[in-house]
Structures are given as structure tokens and as C-alpha cells.
Design an enzyme around this catalytic site. Structure first.
Site, short mmCIF file in Angstrom:
data_model
loop_
_atom_site.label_atom_id
_atom_site.label_comp_id
_atom_site.label_asym_id
_atom_site.label_seq_id
_atom_site.Cartn_x
_atom_site.Cartn_y
_atom_site.Cartn_z
N HIS A 37 68.01 124.37 30.18
CA HIS A 37 67.13 124.51 31.40
C HIS A 37 66.23 125.29 31.04
CE1 HIS A 37 70.40 127.35 31.49
NE2 HIS A 37 69.50 128.21 32.12
N HIS A 121 61.73 129.54 28.05
CA HIS A 121 62.07 128.95 26.75
C HIS A 121 63.48 128.06 27.31
CE1 HIS A 121 64.80 132.46 27.21
NE2 HIS A 121 65.62 132.01 26.56
#
Length: 199
Positions: A37, A121
Site C-alpha cells: 500500500h 512509497h
């Protein structure tokens, strides 16, 4: 207690594009696609009442949907040792806008502000004893031009993280739609987080 974080979930098509990156290095604990995620805000452990306040605050966020593209590969290191390998996100002003909205909502729920700079990220792997594989530099160079297909982001999610010996399991507590008008959150656990399970 609830160990919470807010994130953007990834579609299956993008997870499939990330899968070939997850291999080829010894000592790496590769992330399962189920837990990949983009974290908007890690909250940490809170009690049931605070979890309810957080859910209500997030449900009031009004922000537009947008498009994202994952790009590039890099790592986080501490004391000269690499501990996390990740894929970055191309510049996306609306993602930053959503992050700021989430931050403001959490402040209204008495959650302390996040002091670290936001660097969106997707974590690929973690290294318990640092990345000591001699192929690490070659791996980074070989995958430095990685770029995913663009994908729409039409919601964000409140997750509960369950820690165990086999790693973390992430439970989706509530999903919040992104659009230009008013809307109601879609509860994934059959109710507000504080009442979904015992605290």
C-alpha cells in the site's frame, strides 16, 4: 487497542507489476501483495474511543480523486545499513493534498502530528540485518527505471494492523470515497472501527 494507519490501497493490476521485483536478493523479507500500500499516515495504537473519533474525522474529508504512477526504486538506511527496499511514486500534487487533509483530520482527533517528511512509497522488502547481498547495487541499477501503469485512486482506507510471528496482517476497517461532492464512507467491517471488534 487498535494499531491504525491510513493508506491508499493498490489495484491488482499494479500488484501484478510489482511482483517481478520481489526476488533475487538474499536476506530480504519480501512483502506479500496483500499488505502492499501507500501509507498516508501511520497512527499507531489507540483505544476504541479514539479510533471512533479518527473514523468520524476521516469520513468528513472531501478531496478529489486522482491518478498515480509508481516509479523508481530506492531504499532506506540507518547507520549505513539498508533496512527497507521500496518503489517510489511519481509527483502527484493531489496525493499531497489528500495527505494534508488526513493530517488535519487526525489533529482534530487529538492525534499528534507526524514530524517526518512525507515520502510516498510502496515497501517491497525489509532486511533484519541490513542488505548484505553483493548483488544489491546491481538490483537497484537494473530496476531503477521501473514504472507502473497509471492507476486511478478513488478512495483511501483506514487499516488496522495485527502483528504476529508470521508478519503483519492488515484489516480494512473503513474506506472513504474521493470525489468533489459530499459522500458517506463505506464501512468494510460492518460498523465504525471502535465497534467492529473489542478493544
Amino acid at each position: 487497542m487498535y494499531r491504525l494507519f491510513v493508506a491508499v490501497a493498490l489495484p491488482e493490476t499494479v500488484l501484478a507489476e510489482l511482483k517481478p521485483l520481489c526476488g533475487g536478493l538474499t536476506g530480504a523479507k519480501w512483502a506479500d501483495s496483500e499488505v502492499m500500500h501507500i501509507t498516508l499516515r501511520f497512527i499507531g495504537e489507540v483505544d476504541g474511543g479514539v479510533a471512533e473519533d479518527i473514523h468520524l474525522a476521516l469520513s468528513r474529508i472531501n478531496a478529489p480523486a486522482f491518478e498515480l504512477t509508481l516509479a523508481g526504486i530506492d531504499c532506506f538506511a540507518q547507520a549505513g545499513k539498508v533496512h527497507t527496499l521500496w518503489v517510489g511514486v511519481e509527483k502527484a500534487p493531489l496525493l499531497i493534498h489528500l495527505r494534508e487533509k488526513v493530517q488535519s483530520a487526525l489533529l482534530r482527533s487529538d492525534v499528534k502530528p507526524e514530524p517526518r517528511r512525507f515520502r510516498p512509497h510502496v515497501t517491497l522488502a525489509r532486511f533484519r540485518n541490513g542488505a548484505n547481498d553483493g548483488r544489491f547495487g546491481a538490483y537497484l541499477q537494473h530496476n531503477s527505471q521501473f514504472r507502473s501503469s497509471p492507476f486511478p485512486v478513488s478512495s483511501f482506507t483506514l487499516f488496522r494492523s495485527h502483528l504476529g510471528t508470521g508478519g503483519a496482517y492488515h484489516e480494512r476497517l473503513a474506506e472513504y470515497a474521493l470525489q468533489t461532492g459530499r459522500r458517506s464512507p463505506h464501512l468494510l467491517s460492518g460498523g465504525a472501527p471502535a465497534s467492529a471488534q473489542g478493544s
